[in-house]
Design a protein around this motif. Structure first.
Motif, PDB file in Angstrom:
ATOM      1  N   UNK A   1       0.811  -1.222   0.000  1.00  0.00           N
ATOM      2  CA  UNK A   1       0.000   0.000   0.000  1.00  0.00           C
ATOM      3  C   UNK A   1       0.844   1.270   0.000  1.00  0.00           C
ATOM      4  N   UNK A   2       2.112   1.150   0.357  1.00  0.00           N
ATOM      5  CA  UNK A   2       2.987   2.324   0.417  1.00  0.00           C
ATOM      6  C   UNK A   2       3.556   2.707  -0.946  1.00  0.00           C
ATOM      7  N   UNK A   3       3.392   1.855  -1.921  1.00  0.00           N
ATOM      8  CA  UNK A   3       3.963   2.104  -3.242  1.00  0.00           C
ATOM      9  C   UNK A   3       2.945   2.751  -4.163  1.00  0.00           C
ATOM     10  N   UNK A   4       3.425   3.662  -4.986  1.00  0.00           N
ATOM     11  CA  UNK A   4       2.546   4.476  -5.809  1.00  0.00           C
ATOM     12  C   UNK A   4       2.359   3.952  -7.225  1.00  0.00           C
ATOM     13  N   UNK A   5       3.351   3.290  -7.738  1.00  0.00           N
ATOM     14  CA  UNK A   5       3.307   2.841  -9.132  1.00  0.00           C
ATOM     15  C   UNK A   5       3.678   1.360  -9.202  1.00  0.00           C
ATOM     16  N   UNK A   6       3.004   0.650 -10.127  1.00  0.00           N
ATOM     17  CA  UNK A   6       3.197  -0.786 -10.244  1.00  0.00           C
ATOM     18  C   UNK A   6       3.392  -1.200 -11.693  1.00  0.00           C
ATOM     19  N   UNK A   7       4.212  -2.233 -11.871  1.00  0.00           N
ATOM     20  CA  UNK A   7       4.342  -2.855 -13.173  1.00  0.00           C
ATOM     21  C   UNK A   7       3.265  -3.908 -13.371  1.00  0.00           C
ATOM     22  N   UNK A   8       3.275  -4.525 -14.531  1.00  0.00           N
ATOM     23  CA  UNK A   8       2.217  -5.451 -14.898  1.00  0.00           C
ATOM     24  C   UNK A   8       2.461  -6.859 -14.401  1.00  0.00           C
ATOM     25  N   UNK A   9       3.674  -7.149 -13.957  1.00  0.00           N
ATOM     26  CA  UNK A   9       3.980  -8.470 -13.437  1.00  0.00           C
ATOM     27  C   UNK A   9       4.616  -9.365 -14.484  1.00  0.00           C
ATOM     28  N   UNK A  10       5.479 -10.251 -14.004  1.00  0.00           N
ATOM     29  CA  UNK A  10       6.104 -11.248 -14.862  1.00  0.00           C
ATOM     30  C   UNK A  10       6.051 -12.582 -14.132  1.00  0.00           C
ATOM     31  N   UNK A  11       5.659 -13.634 -14.835  1.00  0.00           N
ATOM     32  CA  UNK A  11       5.424 -14.929 -14.226  1.00  0.00           C
ATOM     33  C   UNK A  11       6.712 -15.733 -14.132  1.00  0.00           C
ATOM     34  N   UNK A  12       6.970 -16.232 -12.935  1.00  0.00           N
ATOM     35  CA  UNK A  12       8.081 -17.147 -12.697  1.00  0.00           C
ATOM     36  C   UNK A  12       7.494 -18.484 -12.260  1.00  0.00           C
ATOM     37  N   UNK A  13       7.860 -19.529 -12.969  1.00  0.00           N
ATOM     38  CA  UNK A  13       7.407 -20.865 -12.628  1.00  0.00           C
ATOM     39  C   UNK A  13       8.624 -21.736 -12.363  1.00  0.00           C
ATOM     40  N   UNK A  14       8.668 -22.326 -11.178  1.00  0.00           N
ATOM     41  CA  UNK A  14       9.788 -23.181 -10.803  1.00  0.00           C
ATOM     42  C   UNK A  14       9.303 -24.620 -10.805  1.00  0.00           C
TER      43      UNK A  14
END
Length: 121
Positions: free
Chosen positions: A106-119
């Protein structure tokens, strides 16, 4: 401000992977940066954060000693080096930028779209 995360993919247990997050449209050096992740069916959780100048970092206990956050202010990019990955590291990884130093999303103002990591085991 736009954040573009990249570098995710399918890896094997014990492998290494480096995520990148390029920031545009703002003054990168003014932002504290964080990485968060969200596994299927779970809430988003803190992974790592780094202060504006890169002098201070903090990690979740679950990744401490395996992951390293860093930044290159000349390239407007923050990185997450992931070593010795485990199946429980499988998640969508998000980068975030903000003016506060925090482990809370909640403290962050800007976000990226995300990248999927599968192990895979």
């Amino acid at each position: 401000v736009q954040l573009q995360a990249s570098g995710g993919g399918l890896v094997q247990v014990g492998d290494s992977l480096r995520l990148s997050c390029a920031v545009s449209g703002g003054t990168f050096s003014s932002y504290n940066m964080g990485w968060f992740r969200q596994a299927p069916g779970k809430e988003r959780e803190f992974v790592a954060r780094i202060t504006r100048g890169g002098g201070t970092t903090r990690y979740a206990d679950s990744v401490k000693g395996r992951f390293t956050i860093s930044r290159d202010n000349a390239k407007n990019t923050v990185y997450l080096q992931m070593d010795s990955v485990k199946p429980e590291d499988t998640a969508v990884y998000y980068c975030a930028a903000g003016y506060s130093v925090s482990v809370y999303a909640s403290a962050y103002d800007y976000w990226g779209q995300g990248t999927l990591v599968t192990v895979s085991s």
